[in-house]
Design an enzyme around this catalytic site. Structure first.
Site, PDB file in Angstrom:
ATOM      1  N   GLY A 252      22.194  59.679  29.430  1.00 48.84           N
ATOM      2  CA  GLY A 252      21.543  60.263  30.598  1.00 48.84           C
ATOM      3  C   GLY A 252      21.303  61.748  30.578  1.00 48.84           C
ATOM      4  O   GLY A 252      20.599  62.260  31.452  1.00 48.84           O
ATOM      5  N   GLU A 289      26.569  57.829  25.280  1.00 45.71           N
ATOM      6  CA  GLU A 289      25.476  56.958  24.816  1.00 45.71           C
ATOM      7  C   GLU A 289      24.124  57.654  24.995  1.00 45.71           C
ATOM      8  O   GLU A 289      23.243  57.136  25.671  1.00 45.71           O
ATOM      9  CB  GLU A 289      25.466  55.658  25.636  1.00 45.71           C
ATOM     10  CG  GLU A 289      26.766  54.873  25.635  1.00 45.71           C
ATOM     11  CD  GLU A 289      26.782  53.756  26.703  1.00 45.71           C
ATOM     12  OE1 GLU A 289      25.860  53.696  27.552  1.00 45.71           O
ATOM     13  OE2 GLU A 289      27.718  52.942  26.673  1.00 45.71           O
ATOM     14  N   PRO A 290      23.925  58.831  24.417  1.00 45.03           N
ATOM     15  CA  PRO A 290      22.678  59.564  24.661  1.00 45.03           C
ATOM     16  C   PRO A 290      21.479  58.905  23.990  1.00 45.03           C
ATOM     17  O   PRO A 290      21.566  58.481  22.839  1.00 45.03           O
ATOM     18  CB  PRO A 290      22.953  60.927  24.016  1.00 45.03           C
ATOM     19  CG  PRO A 290      23.945  60.646  22.946  1.00 45.03           C
ATOM     20  CD  PRO A 290      24.806  59.521  23.447  1.00 45.03           C
ATOM     21  N   ARG A 292      17.590  59.792  25.287  1.00 40.68           N
ATOM     22  CA  ARG A 292      16.550  60.818  25.448  1.00 40.68           C
ATOM     23  C   ARG A 292      16.922  62.154  24.818  1.00 40.68           C
ATOM     24  O   ARG A 292      16.119  62.778  24.129  1.00 40.68           O
ATOM     25  CB  ARG A 292      16.312  61.013  26.950  1.00 40.68           C
ATOM     26  CG  ARG A 292      15.135  61.911  27.292  1.00 40.68           C
ATOM     27  CD  ARG A 292      15.099  62.221  28.796  1.00 40.68           C
ATOM     28  NE  ARG A 292      15.306  61.050  29.623  1.00 40.68           N
ATOM     29  CZ  ARG A 292      14.327  60.250  30.052  1.00 40.68           C
ATOM     30  NH1 ARG A 292      13.084  60.510  29.744  1.00 40.68           N
ATOM     31  NH2 ARG A 292      14.615  59.196  30.781  1.00 40.68           N
ATOM     32  N   ARG A 328       4.942  56.800  30.339  1.00 36.02           N
ATOM     33  CA  ARG A 328       5.784  57.560  31.270  1.00 36.02           C
ATOM     34  C   ARG A 328       5.026  58.212  32.432  1.00 36.02           C
ATOM     35  O   ARG A 328       5.487  58.123  33.570  1.00 36.02           O
ATOM     36  CB  ARG A 328       6.631  58.612  30.526  1.00 36.02           C
ATOM     37  CG  ARG A 328       7.637  57.980  29.549  1.00 36.02           C
ATOM     38  CD  ARG A 328       8.627  58.992  28.990  1.00 36.02           C
ATOM     39  NE  ARG A 328       9.570  59.401  30.010  1.00 36.02           N
ATOM     40  CZ  ARG A 328       9.505  60.534  30.686  1.00 36.02           C
ATOM     41  NH1 ARG A 328       8.558  61.418  30.428  1.00 36.02           N
ATOM     42  NH2 ARG A 328      10.378  60.794  31.619  1.00 36.02           N
ATOM     43  N   TYR A 332       6.376  56.857  35.889  1.00 37.73           N
ATOM     44  CA  TYR A 332       7.274  57.749  36.634  1.00 37.73           C
ATOM     45  C   TYR A 332       6.563  58.996  37.173  1.00 37.73           C
ATOM     46  O   TYR A 332       7.237  59.926  37.620  1.00 37.73           O
ATOM     47  CB  TYR A 332       8.399  58.270  35.734  1.00 37.73           C
ATOM     48  CG  TYR A 332       9.145  57.269  34.905  1.00 37.73           C
ATOM     49  CD1 TYR A 332       9.857  56.224  35.489  1.00 37.73           C
ATOM     50  CD2 TYR A 332       9.187  57.399  33.520  1.00 37.73           C
ATOM     51  CE1 TYR A 332      10.568  55.336  34.708  1.00 37.73           C
ATOM     52  CE2 TYR A 332       9.906  56.511  32.737  1.00 37.73           C
ATOM     53  CZ  TYR A 332      10.585  55.479  33.336  1.00 37.73           C
ATOM     54  OH  TYR A 332      11.295  54.616  32.556  1.00 37.73           O
ATOM     55  N   CYS A 358      -8.689  50.663  31.912  1.00 36.41           N
ATOM     56  CA  CYS A 358      -9.267  50.413  33.238  1.00 36.41           C
ATOM     57  C   CYS A 358      -8.207  50.388  34.328  1.00 36.41           C
ATOM     58  O   CYS A 358      -7.918  49.342  34.910  1.00 36.41           O
ATOM     59  CB  CYS A 358     -10.024  49.094  33.209  1.00 36.41           C
ATOM     60  SG  CYS A 358     -11.197  49.052  31.871  1.00 36.41           S
ATOM     61  N   GLU A 359      -7.573  51.524  34.558  1.00 36.95           N
ATOM     62  CA  GLU A 359      -6.585  51.677  35.629  1.00 36.95           C
ATOM     63  C   GLU A 359      -6.640  53.144  36.056  1.00 36.95           C
ATOM     64  O   GLU A 359      -6.635  54.028  35.204  1.00 36.95           O
ATOM     65  CB  GLU A 359      -5.148  51.435  35.112  1.00 36.95           C
ATOM     66  CG  GLU A 359      -4.877  50.104  34.472  1.00 36.95           C
ATOM     67  CD  GLU A 359      -4.324  49.084  35.451  1.00 36.95           C
ATOM     68  OE1 GLU A 359      -4.023  49.441  36.613  1.00 36.95           O
ATOM     69  OE2 GLU A 359      -4.197  47.922  35.030  1.00 36.95           O
ATOM     70  N   TYR A 386      11.241  57.091  24.838  1.00 36.56           N
ATOM     71  CA  TYR A 386      10.517  56.236  25.781  1.00 36.56           C
ATOM     72  C   TYR A 386       9.009  56.420  25.642  1.00 36.56           C
ATOM     73  O   TYR A 386       8.266  56.369  26.610  1.00 36.56           O
ATOM     74  CB  TYR A 386      11.017  56.471  27.226  1.00 36.56           C
ATOM     75  CG  TYR A 386      12.520  56.311  27.322  1.00 36.56           C
ATOM     76  CD1 TYR A 386      13.105  55.056  27.175  1.00 36.56           C
ATOM     77  CD2 TYR A 386      13.364  57.417  27.473  1.00 36.56           C
ATOM     78  CE1 TYR A 386      14.483  54.899  27.195  1.00 36.56           C
ATOM     79  CE2 TYR A 386      14.746  57.267  27.499  1.00 36.56           C
ATOM     80  CZ  TYR A 386      15.295  56.003  27.357  1.00 36.56           C
ATOM     81  OH  TYR A 386      16.665  55.850  27.365  1.00 36.56           O
TER      82      TYR A 386
HETATM   83  C1  LIG Z   1      19.143  53.713  28.711  1.00 38.56           C
HETATM   84  C2  LIG Z   1      20.607  53.754  28.513  1.00 38.56           C
HETATM   85  C3  LIG Z   1      21.198  54.799  27.803  1.00 38.56           C
HETATM   86  C4  LIG Z   1      20.426  55.994  27.298  1.00 38.56           C
HETATM   87  O1  LIG Z   1      19.959  56.748  28.379  1.00 38.56           O
HETATM   88  P1  LIG Z   1      19.265  58.200  28.149  1.00 38.56           P
HETATM   89  O2  LIG Z   1      18.913  58.619  29.519  1.00 38.56           O
HETATM   90  O3  LIG Z   1      18.086  57.974  27.304  1.00 38.56           O
HETATM   91  O4  LIG Z   1      20.276  59.076  27.522  1.00 38.56           O
HETATM   92  C5  LIG Z   1      22.562  54.767  27.601  1.00 38.56           C
HETATM   93  N1  LIG Z   1      23.327  53.741  28.073  1.00 38.56           N
HETATM   94  C6  LIG Z   1      22.774  52.707  28.765  1.00 38.56           C
HETATM   95  C7  LIG Z   1      23.643  51.621  29.260  1.00 38.56           C
HETATM   96  C8  LIG Z   1      21.402  52.677  29.011  1.00 38.56           C
HETATM   97  O5  LIG Z   1      20.873  51.663  29.697  1.00 38.56           O
END
Ligand SMILES: *Cc1c(COP(=O)(O)O)cnc(C)c1O
Length: 431
Positions: A252, A289-290, A292, A328, A332, A358-359, A386
């Site tokens: 995240g 768990e990075p 992005r 994206r 978003y 066509c959107e 993404y």
């Molecule tokens: C999508 C996701 C991530 C990676 O998120 P980022 O915002 O890209 O860092 C990590 N863990 C889980 C469970 C996810 O669903």
């Protein structure tokens, strides 16, 4: 006069993407030459930029007991996975398909974590067979299901429970996942009962706790809020004789798309470990768990202007990339910087940069000051995460290729799809 946007590439992406004599380069290769060799649209990644992002996590790993599992759904090209596997990264997977890709890229199964709310039997079996580190379990029915699958295989499944700490990650609602109202994780007030249930199931081995509160987070505070909840839970578990080995804070961390300033991984880890030590939990391994933040600023989508259209209501630049290539902005309303591949001194005008689909939602930028001519090349910034992975063949458009630049070398790491690819899995009727 409108200010030009050509104040240069995203400062975070420099020096990997930079102008030299008015031409935009990725490392030592000009984007113009990439367009000539591979056509447009094309995704272009910088290996040095990926390595730089990885190094920032290594800084955190060097000072603390941190394990990084790349959230590979952000960019799952095999070549990108190979690099992270070589650098020693683990992987956070969300499907059997991602498990297959990670193993094919040389991942160490003992560093794979399996997240996601809807794991199927074949996916659990494959992960158990591979010997992954842990399943992040999101509900009590899922606990029972994993136990049953492990029992059939006469194995024990290592598990961690994904807790929903009910904190606001202060990000876009579609990418905020740690609030009570959404589908992810087990609520705090049910967490103890869920762990006790897990303890009764003989084919489960409890090893951790986890959360993942959202994406594109630019403050440390939401992580510390979530951590405070998890610490309380870990202490309650300890009092009941359930000892954990790791605490997983998910992914995240945000990146700079426009002017955001996200904290460094090491700054986050420093604060997390300070809290853990204060709670007498400094022995826990911390998992991140990075996704992005490892890949986002390492890629651009290179596209060419097809037509310029000037109407009473504004100026449109119609380009050859579309929402099927990069979703994206449509999904978003996300901001992406747009750079001319050749800098111009002409006066900029505000353009809506749009694709041919066509959107009305098929746009990349609104009212963006640019000085454009027909056939100009544009680089859409921060497309490493993404980007390609969310692409589709909508409007029967073949998906673009992916190119990895390493110094002066280009590696084609996914070829452009052909018109044959588009119908390859279909079968006409025999009538
Ligand atoms: C999508 C996701 C991530 C990676 O998120 P980022 O915002 O890209 O860092 C990590 N863990 C889980 C469970 C996810 O669903």
């Amino acid at each position: 006069m409108v200010a030009t946007q050509a104040d240069g590439p995203n400062p975070v992406a420099a020096p990997f993407f930079r102008y030299q004599a008015q031409r935009l380069y990725v490392e030592d290769v000009s984007l113009q030459s990439i367009a000539e060799s591979y056509g447009t649209p094309v995704y272009v990644y910088s290996k040095a930029s990926l390595a730089h992002a990885w190094q920032r996590y290594q800084d955190a790993m060097q000072s603390h007991n941190v394990m990084v599992c790349y959230g590979m759904k952000a960019n799952s090209n095999l070549a990108v996975l190979q690099l992270f596997a070589q650098w020693g990264s683990g992987f956070d997977i969300v499907s059997g398909g991602e498990l297959q890709r990670a193993l094919q890229a040389g991942a160490d199964a003992r560093k794979i974590i399996f997240s996601g709310v809807g794991k199927q039997a074949w996916e659990i079996e494959a992960a158990l067979k591979a010997g992954i580190k842990c399943f992040n379990v999101e509900s009590i029915p899922e606990l029972e299901f994993i136990n049953a699958v492990a029992q059939k295989m006469a194995l024990q499944a290592p598990i961690s429970l994904r807790i929903n700490p009910d904190v606001d990650a202060q990000t876009h609602p579609y990418i905020s996942t740690g609030l009570k109202g959404n589908k992810f994780g087990i609520a705090m007030d049910q967490a103890l009962a869920a762990y006790e249930q897990a303890q009764r199931l003989e084919h489960l081995q409890i090893i951790g706790v986890d959360c993942h509160i959202g994406s594109q987070i630019t403050e440390i505070a939401p992580y510390l809020d979530a951590l405070a909840h998890l610490i309380e839970l870990v202490q309650q578990l300890r009092a009941r004789g359930i000892a954990l080995q790791h605490l997983d804070l998910g992914g995240g961390l945000g990146i700079r798309y426009r002017d955001e300033q996200a904290p460094a991984p090491k700054a986050l880890a420093d604060q997390v470990f300070a809290k853990l030590q204060a709670a007498d939990l400094g022995h826990l391994q911390v998992v991140f768990e990075p996704g992005r933040s490892l890949v986002g600023n390492a890629g651009v989508l290179l596209t060419q202007v097809l037509f310029l259209k000037h109407t009473a209501d504004g100026n449109f630049a119609i380009v050859d990339a579309a929402m099927n290539d990069l979703l994206r902005p449509t999904l978003y309303q996300a901001y992406h910087g747009i750079l001319p591949v050749t800098q111009s001194t002409a006066t900029a005008r505000p353009y809506d940069v749009v694709g041919p689909v066509c959107e009305s939602g098929d746009w990349f930028a609104k009212k963006r000051p640019l000085a454009l001519q027909d056939h100009d090349l544009l680089a859409i910034e921060s497309c490493g995460a993404y980007g390609f992975v969310m692409s589709s063949q909508y409007n029967s458009r073949p998906r673009p290729p992916e190119v990895l630049v390493d110094g002066a070398h280009c590696h084609l790491i996914r070829r452009r799809e052909t018109l044959e690819d588009i119908c390859a899995a279909e079968q006409g009727l025999n009538v």
